[in-house]
Design an enzyme around this catalytic site. Structure first.
Site, PDB file in Angstrom:
ATOM      1  N   SER A  71       9.073 -59.394 -41.619  1.00 15.33           N
ATOM      2  CA  SER A  71       8.726 -59.330 -40.237  1.00 15.33           C
ATOM      3  C   SER A  71       9.680 -59.256 -39.166  1.00 15.33           C
ATOM      4  CB  SER A  71       7.835 -60.596 -39.866  1.00 15.33           C
ATOM      5  OG  SER A  71       8.536 -61.753 -39.913  1.00 15.33           O
ATOM      6  N   LYS A 115      10.523 -65.692 -35.325  1.00 15.49           N
ATOM      7  CA  LYS A 115      10.152 -64.571 -34.686  1.00 15.49           C
ATOM      8  C   LYS A 115      10.628 -64.552 -33.277  1.00 15.49           C
ATOM      9  CE  LYS A 115       6.659 -64.460 -37.915  1.00 15.49           C
ATOM     10  NZ  LYS A 115       6.599 -63.402 -38.693  1.00 15.49           N
TER      11      LYS A 115
END
Length: 208
Positions: A71, A115
């Site tokens: 990701s 993230k």
């Protein structure tokens, strides 16, 4: 009689001199003991300061976690170990474009995610025409994604509350992040620290 008086004076003088020397010696010994205690206290203080600084450095800069999945490509590859600055958010708040490690509260294992912060308290966010907009302006995105396909929570505009942060993976079209209800908005207490360095072989260096 005179000789006796002279003898007595000599004895008195000798005794007075010895007594005076004894007093001076006691004073010197007392001063020495006070200085010795001060020196020991200073040494203990220096050692305590060194231990504290070492602890803060290890605590703030050398906590390591693994970024699992793709990701965060191309910024961070799968299974890359990263170092966290844990001390930063004890004083400051997360800001736009910071890459953070945080715990998920949606599962019992409290999975750790890595993230990028794109929204901070008070921001309004929405995805339209395949692009992210923050506070009405096209976001100056670090991620090189031509079109964001999945909008999720950002199908319509949302406004973040006082302790709400919105995070996305740099690999926008292959990332489970705040767009998904499985993660959603995160709070400051969930954030472990700011990612600042990659330590894995083949993926090593400062994280931007």
């Amino acid at each position: 009689m005179v000789n006796d008086m002279e003898q007595i004076d000599k004895i008195k003088s000798s005794f007075s001199h010895r007594f005076s020397r004894s007093l001076n010696f006691n004073r010197r010994r007392k001063r020495f003991k006070v200085q010795e205690v001060k020196d020991k206290a200073i040494n203990v203080g220096i050692i305590a300061l060194i231990v504290l600084l070492a602890f803060l450095i290890v605590f703030s800069l050398f906590t390591s976690v693994k970024a699992a999945g793709v990701s965060m490509r191309p910024t961070i590859e799968d299974d890359t170990s990263v170092l966290l600055d844990r001390a930063r958010y004890l004083i400051l708040k997360p800001n736009h474009n910071h890459i953070v490690a945080f715990k998920s509260l949606s599962d019992e294992q409290e999975t750790i995610y890595v993230k990028r912060v794109v929204g901070v308290p008070g921001d309004t966010l929405v995805i339209k025409n395949g692009r992210l907009y923050v506070n009405g302006e096209k976001y100056d995105d670090v991620a090189d994604t031509a079109t964001i396909k999945y909008k999720g929570m950002l199908e319509s505009e949302i406004k973040l509350g006082d302790d709400e942060y919105f995070v996305l993976g740099d690999n926008r079209n292959n990332s489970e992040d705040s767009r998904y209800t499985s993660i959603g908005l995160i709070s400051k207490k969930q954030i472990i620290g700011k990612v600042w360095f990659k330590t894995s072989f083949g993926d090593f260096g400062i994280v931007n």
